[in-house]
Design an enzyme around this catalytic site. Structure first.
Site, PDB file in Angstrom:
ATOM      1  N   HIS A 242      10.358  12.629 -27.372  1.00  0.00           N
ATOM      2  CA  HIS A 242       9.260  13.391 -26.758  1.00  0.00           C
ATOM      3  C   HIS A 242       9.506  14.909 -26.813  1.00  0.00           C
ATOM      4  O   HIS A 242       8.641  15.677 -27.239  1.00  0.00           O
ATOM      5  CB  HIS A 242       9.052  12.924 -25.324  1.00  0.00           C
ATOM      6  CG  HIS A 242       7.963  13.669 -24.621  1.00  0.00           C
ATOM      7  ND1 HIS A 242       6.645  13.590 -24.996  1.00  0.00           N
ATOM      8  CD2 HIS A 242       8.006  14.566 -23.593  1.00  0.00           C
ATOM      9  CE1 HIS A 242       5.916  14.377 -24.219  1.00  0.00           C
ATOM     10  NE2 HIS A 242       6.722  14.980 -23.362  1.00  0.00           N
TER      11      HIS A 242
ATOM     12  N   HIS B  14       1.724  19.888 -25.847  1.00  0.00           N
ATOM     13  CA  HIS B  14       1.577  18.431 -25.795  1.00  0.00           C
ATOM     14  C   HIS B  14       0.362  17.900 -26.571  1.00  0.00           C
ATOM     15  O   HIS B  14       0.369  16.749 -26.971  1.00  0.00           O
ATOM     16  CB  HIS B  14       1.517  17.949 -24.345  1.00  0.00           C
ATOM     17  CG  HIS B  14       2.859  17.978 -23.654  1.00  0.00           C
ATOM     18  ND1 HIS B  14       3.585  19.136 -23.482  1.00  0.00           N
ATOM     19  CD2 HIS B  14       3.608  16.991 -23.103  1.00  0.00           C
ATOM     20  CE1 HIS B  14       4.709  18.864 -22.847  1.00  0.00           C
ATOM     21  NE2 HIS B  14       4.753  17.576 -22.606  1.00  0.00           N
TER      22      HIS B  14
ATOM     23  N   HIS C 296       1.567  14.851 -28.721  1.00  0.00           N
ATOM     24  CA  HIS C 296       1.153  13.446 -28.569  1.00  0.00           C
ATOM     25  C   HIS C 296       0.669  12.881 -29.900  1.00  0.00           C
ATOM     26  O   HIS C 296       0.949  11.731 -30.249  1.00  0.00           O
ATOM     27  CB  HIS C 296       0.064  13.315 -27.495  1.00  0.00           C
ATOM     28  CG  HIS C 296       0.608  13.490 -26.104  1.00  0.00           C
ATOM     29  ND1 HIS C 296      -0.167  13.901 -25.049  1.00  0.00           N
ATOM     30  CD2 HIS C 296       1.845  13.329 -25.604  1.00  0.00           C
ATOM     31  CE1 HIS C 296       0.572  13.988 -23.957  1.00  0.00           C
ATOM     32  NE2 HIS C 296       1.804  13.643 -24.270  1.00  0.00           N
TER      33      HIS C 296
ATOM     34  N   ARG D  61       0.815  -1.232   0.000  1.00  0.00           N
ATOM     35  CA  ARG D  61       0.000   0.000   0.000  1.00  0.00           C
ATOM     36  C   ARG D  61       0.841   1.271   0.000  1.00  0.00           C
ATOM     37  O   ARG D  61       0.426   2.326   0.472  1.00  0.00           O
ATOM     38  CB  ARG D  61      -0.970   0.035   1.189  1.00  0.00           C
ATOM     39  CG  ARG D  61      -1.982  -1.080   1.144  1.00  0.00           C
ATOM     40  CD  ARG D  61      -3.204  -0.756   1.995  1.00  0.00           C
ATOM     41  NE  ARG D  61      -4.096  -1.892   1.990  1.00  0.00           N
ATOM     42  CZ  ARG D  61      -4.031  -2.880   2.864  1.00  0.00           C
ATOM     43  NH1 ARG D  61      -3.137  -2.843   3.826  1.00  0.00           N
ATOM     44  NH2 ARG D  61      -4.856  -3.884   2.794  1.00  0.00           N
TER      45      ARG D  61
ATOM     46  N   LYS E 203       3.721  11.782 -10.554  1.00  0.00           N
ATOM     47  CA  LYS E 203       2.968  10.950 -11.502  1.00  0.00           C
ATOM     48  C   LYS E 203       3.799   9.707 -11.783  1.00  0.00           C
ATOM     49  O   LYS E 203       4.928   9.808 -12.269  1.00  0.00           O
ATOM     50  CB  LYS E 203       2.731  11.696 -12.817  1.00  0.00           C
ATOM     51  CG  LYS E 203       1.568  12.659 -12.778  1.00  0.00           C
ATOM     52  CD  LYS E 203       1.263  13.184 -14.168  1.00  0.00           C
ATOM     53  CE  LYS E 203       0.114  14.175 -14.132  1.00  0.00           C
ATOM     54  NZ  LYS E 203      -0.113  14.809 -15.440  1.00  0.00           N
TER      55      LYS E 203
ATOM     56  N   LYS F 135       7.938  23.806 -12.044  1.00  0.00           N
ATOM     57  CA  LYS F 135       7.030  22.655 -12.001  1.00  0.00           C
ATOM     58  C   LYS F 135       6.482  22.474 -10.583  1.00  0.00           C
ATOM     59  O   LYS F 135       5.291  22.191 -10.394  1.00  0.00           O
ATOM     60  CB  LYS F 135       7.734  21.372 -12.475  1.00  0.00           C
ATOM     61  CG  LYS F 135       6.809  20.164 -12.338  1.00  0.00           C
ATOM     62  CD  LYS F 135       7.043  19.050 -13.283  1.00  0.00           C
ATOM     63  CE  LYS F 135       5.948  17.995 -13.092  1.00  0.00           C
ATOM     64  NZ  LYS F 135       6.128  16.813 -13.900  1.00  0.00           N
TER      65      LYS F 135
ATOM     66  N   GLU G 297      -3.988  17.255 -10.497  1.00  0.00           N
ATOM     67  CA  GLU G 297      -4.560  17.734 -11.760  1.00  0.00           C
ATOM     68  C   GLU G 297      -6.082  17.808 -11.709  1.00  0.00           C
ATOM     69  O   GLU G 297      -6.777  17.254 -12.548  1.00  0.00           O
ATOM     70  CB  GLU G 297      -4.089  16.822 -12.904  1.00  0.00           C
ATOM     71  CG  GLU G 297      -4.080  17.531 -14.235  1.00  0.00           C
ATOM     72  CD  GLU G 297      -3.238  16.844 -15.298  1.00  0.00           C
ATOM     73  OE1 GLU G 297      -2.224  16.204 -14.965  1.00  0.00           O
ATOM     74  OE2 GLU G 297      -3.605  16.951 -16.459  1.00  0.00           O
TER      75      GLU G 297
ATOM     76  N   ARG H 118      -2.464  22.261 -13.341  1.00  0.00           N
ATOM     77  CA  ARG H 118      -1.375  21.367 -13.735  1.00  0.00           C
ATOM     78  C   ARG H 118      -1.375  21.121 -15.247  1.00  0.00           C
ATOM     79  O   ARG H 118      -0.349  20.802 -15.837  1.00  0.00           O
ATOM     80  CB  ARG H 118      -1.464  20.041 -12.950  1.00  0.00           C
ATOM     81  CG  ARG H 118      -0.237  19.177 -13.140  1.00  0.00           C
ATOM     82  CD  ARG H 118      -0.072  18.117 -12.061  1.00  0.00           C
ATOM     83  NE  ARG H 118       1.087  17.294 -12.365  1.00  0.00           N
ATOM     84  CZ  ARG H 118       1.708  16.489 -11.526  1.00  0.00           C
ATOM     85  NH1 ARG H 118       1.274  16.394 -10.290  1.00  0.00           N
ATOM     86  NH2 ARG H 118       2.749  15.785 -11.888  1.00  0.00           N
TER      87      ARG H 118
ATOM     88  N   ASN I 218       1.163  20.970 -19.919  1.00  0.00           N
ATOM     89  CA  ASN I 218       1.017  20.264 -21.199  1.00  0.00           C
ATOM     90  C   ASN I 218       1.078  21.204 -22.393  1.00  0.00           C
ATOM     91  O   ASN I 218       0.617  20.853 -23.485  1.00  0.00           O
ATOM     92  CB  ASN I 218      -0.300  19.475 -21.212  1.00  0.00           C
ATOM     93  CG  ASN I 218      -0.253  18.331 -20.231  1.00  0.00           C
ATOM     94  OD1 ASN I 218       0.777  17.686 -20.065  1.00  0.00           O
ATOM     95  ND2 ASN I 218      -1.350  18.114 -19.533  1.00  0.00           N
TER      96      ASN I 218
ATOM     97  N   GLU J   8      11.521  20.554 -23.131  1.00  0.00           N
ATOM     98  CA  GLU J   8      10.686  20.750 -21.928  1.00  0.00           C
ATOM     99  C   GLU J   8      11.157  21.981 -21.152  1.00  0.00           C
ATOM    100  O   GLU J   8      10.358  22.700 -20.548  1.00  0.00           O
ATOM    101  CB  GLU J   8      10.726  19.509 -21.016  1.00  0.00           C
ATOM    102  CG  GLU J   8      10.024  18.279 -21.584  1.00  0.00           C
ATOM    103  CD  GLU J   8       8.490  18.325 -21.491  1.00  0.00           C
ATOM    104  OE1 GLU J   8       7.934  19.259 -20.895  1.00  0.00           O
ATOM    105  OE2 GLU J   8       7.854  17.407 -22.050  1.00  0.00           O
TER     106      GLU J   8
HETATM  107  N1  GLY Z   1       4.420  16.045 -17.124  1.00  0.00           N
HETATM  108  C1  GLY Z   1       3.218  16.667 -16.772  1.00  0.00           C
HETATM  109  C2  GLY Z   1       2.883  16.556 -15.330  1.00  0.00           C
HETATM  110  O1  GLY Z   1       3.700  16.094 -14.552  1.00  0.00           O
HETATM  111  O2  GLY Z   1       1.807  16.923 -14.935  1.00  0.00           O
END
Ligand code: GLY
Length: 395
Positions: free
Chosen positions: A296, A279, A283, A151, A173, A257, A267, A272, A276, A215
Site C-alpha cells: 500500500h 490515494h 488505489h 452494539r 475507521k 492525523k 469524513e 478527512r 487520501n 504514509e
Molecule cells: N486512512 C484514511 C483515514 O483514516 O481517513
C-alpha cells in the site's frame, strides 16, 4: 495544525525530536476522546499504561471489567500477543487469544463471525475489551467486531506495523472487505486507547517498514512542511530505525492525523479526504498490478508523484515541490515509478479511478498539493490533464 490542542509537537517542531521515552498524543473527540501512547520497549507494561483509559473501560459504578479478548494474527501471536496477554494477566485480567490467518483475506465476514462466537463462549459483556495486536488487517477486523458486538464494546489498538501505527490504528475507521470491494462493510468506532511500542518495528521486514514510510512522507508533503524538513534531515535515522527518530515520526504523524480526525471525524466535510493524498492513483495501481504486487505505501508513494505532477501541470505548484518530494521518497527507498513489467495503460488507470468508491457522481476527485505541506481536494481537474500526466509518467 490545530493550535488549540498543544502537544509535544510544540516543543519539537522543526528538526529537534523530543528525546523523552514516552510521547502522548491526545485525540479530542468529546466523550470518544482517547490517548495515543507511544513508547519504545513498553509492551510488557501495557496493563499499567491502561490507566489513561480506565474511565472509558469502567462499568457504571466505576468497576473495570478486566476481561479481554486479544485478537492477533499467526505472525504477531508468537512475537507480541503473548507479551500483552502476560502483562494483562499479571494484573488480574481474564484473557483469551483469538488468532486469525495473516493477510488481507482475513478481513471477511467469516472472520468476524468467528470472533463473535469466541466472545459469546467467553461470556463477554458490554465492558469486555477487545485488544487488537497486529497490523491494519487485525485492527480493522477486531475493531469492526468491537463496533458491532453487543452494539459496541471497547477496543484498544496495539499496532505493530508502521502503517498501522501512523494510520489505520488512529481515527476509528474499522471494517472488513466484501468480495466486490475493499472496506465495503464498516463503521466508525473510535478505540478507547492506542498503545504503540516502536520497538515492534524492529522485527518488521524491510519492505513493509519502508512501505509505512510512504504514509509518513504523505503527512509531511500534504499537511506540514516543517515535518517534511524534519524527514529530509533524518533519512539516515529512518533507514536505521533509530528509536528517537521513530518515536518522533510516529507521534507527529499521529498528531497530524488526529487534527484531521478531530475536524472531520466521519469524513463529512471533506477535510478527512486530505488524508487520501496520492490515494486516487494508488488505489488504481494496487488493483491493476494485482493486490500484493505493490504494497500500500509503495502505491501511495508512486501516487504522490503522479498527484504532484498533475498539480504542477495545473499550475498549482512549481517543479521544485515535485522534485523535493520525489527526492525524499527515493532517499528512504520507496518506488517513484510503476514497475516496468506492470504494463498498465492510461485507459486502464483512468477507468479504474472512475470506479473508486471515493469518486462522487462519476467525477474524479484528486487531493493535490498547492505548496509543500499543504494539499486540497479538487473535483474539476480536466481529464485531458490527467491523461497527459499518465502518458508522460508511463514513458
Ligand atoms: N486512512 C484514511 C483515514 O483514516 O481517513
Amino acid at each position: 495544525m490545530n493550535q488549540e490542542h498543544p502537544t509535544f509537537l510544540d516543543e519539537t517542531a522543526g528538526t529537534a525530536p523530543n528525546t523523552s521515552n514516552r510521547l502522548i498524543v491526545q485525540v479530542y473527540l468529546g466523550p470518544r476522546s482517547y490517548e495515543i501512547d507511544i513508547v519504545t520497549d513498553g509492551l510488557a507494561s501495557l496493563s499499567g499504561r491502561l490507566e489513561s483509559c480506565k474511565e472509558r473501560l469502567s462499568a457504571p459504578g466505576g468497576q473495570v471489567s478486566r476481561k479481554a479478548l486479544i485478537v492477533t494474527d499467526g505472525n504477531v501471536a508468537k512475537l507480541y500477543a503473548h507479551v500483552v496477554r502476560h502483562s494483562l494477566e499479571d494484573d488480574g485480567w481474564d484473557c483469551q487469544v483469538h488468532e486469525v490467518e495473516p493477510g488481507e483475506q482475513s478481513k471477511c465476514q467469516a472472520s468476524v463471525s468467528a470472533i463473535y462466537d469466541q466472545l459469546v463462549e467467553f461470556r463477554a459483556d458490554r465492558h469486555t475489551v477487545i485488544a487488537a495486536v497486529g497490523g491494519g488487517v487485525v485492527g480493522d477486523l477486531a475493531g469492526f467486531a468491537a463496533a458491532t458486538y453487543a452494539r459496541g464494546i471497547p477496543f484498544i489498538q496495539i499496532p505493530t506495523t508502521l502503517l498501522a501505527q501512523v494510520d489505520s490504528s488512529v481515527g476509528g475507521k474499522v471494517g472488513i472487505n466484501h468480495p466486490s470491494g475493499k472496506n465495503l462493510i464498516g463503521a466508525f468506532h473510535q478505540p478507547t486507547g492506542v498503545f504503540i511500542d516502536t520497538a515492534t518495528l524492529d522485527s518488521l521486514p524491510g519492505r513493509d517498514y519502508v512501505s509505512g514510510l510512504g504514509e509518513v512522507i504523505k503527512y509531511g508533503a500534504s499537511l506540514d512542511d516543517q515535518f517534511f524538513e524534519y524527514l529530509e534531515a533524518n533519512v539516515e535515522g529512518m533507514r536505521e530505525r533509530a528509536s528517537d527518530v521513530l518515536r518522533h515520526v510516529v507521534a507527529h504523524s499521529c498528531r497530524l492525523k488526529a487534527d484531521i480526525v478531530e475536524a472531520d471525524e466521519e469524513e463529512r466535510t471533506g477535510k478527512r479526504a486530505i488524508l487520501n493524498y496520492g490515494h486516487t492513483f494508488a488505489h488504481a495501481f494496487e488493483t491493476l498490478c494485482g493486490y500484493g504486487t505493490l504494497l500500500h505505501g509503495e502505491a501511495v508513494s508512486i501516487g504522490m508523484v503522479y498527484a504532484a505532477r498533475l498539480a504542477e501541470r495545473c499550475g498549482l505548484i512549481d517543479s521544485s515541490v515535485t522534485q523535493r518530494q520525489t527526492g525524499l521518497l527515493e532517499a528512504v527507498g520507496l518506488p517513484v515509478k510503476l514497475p516496468k513489467e506492470s504494463n498498465i495503460s492510461t485507459t486502464d488507470i483512468l477507468d479504474r479511478m472512475k470506479l473508486d468508491k471515493k469518486t462522487v457522481a462519476g467525477q474524479l476527485r484528486f487531493v493535490l498539493p498547492t505548496k509543500l505541506g499543504h494539499a486540497e481536494v479538487f473535483c474539476d481537474i480536466p481529464e485531458e490533464d490527467v491523461v497527459a500526466v499518465l502518458d508522460e509518467l508511463a514513458e
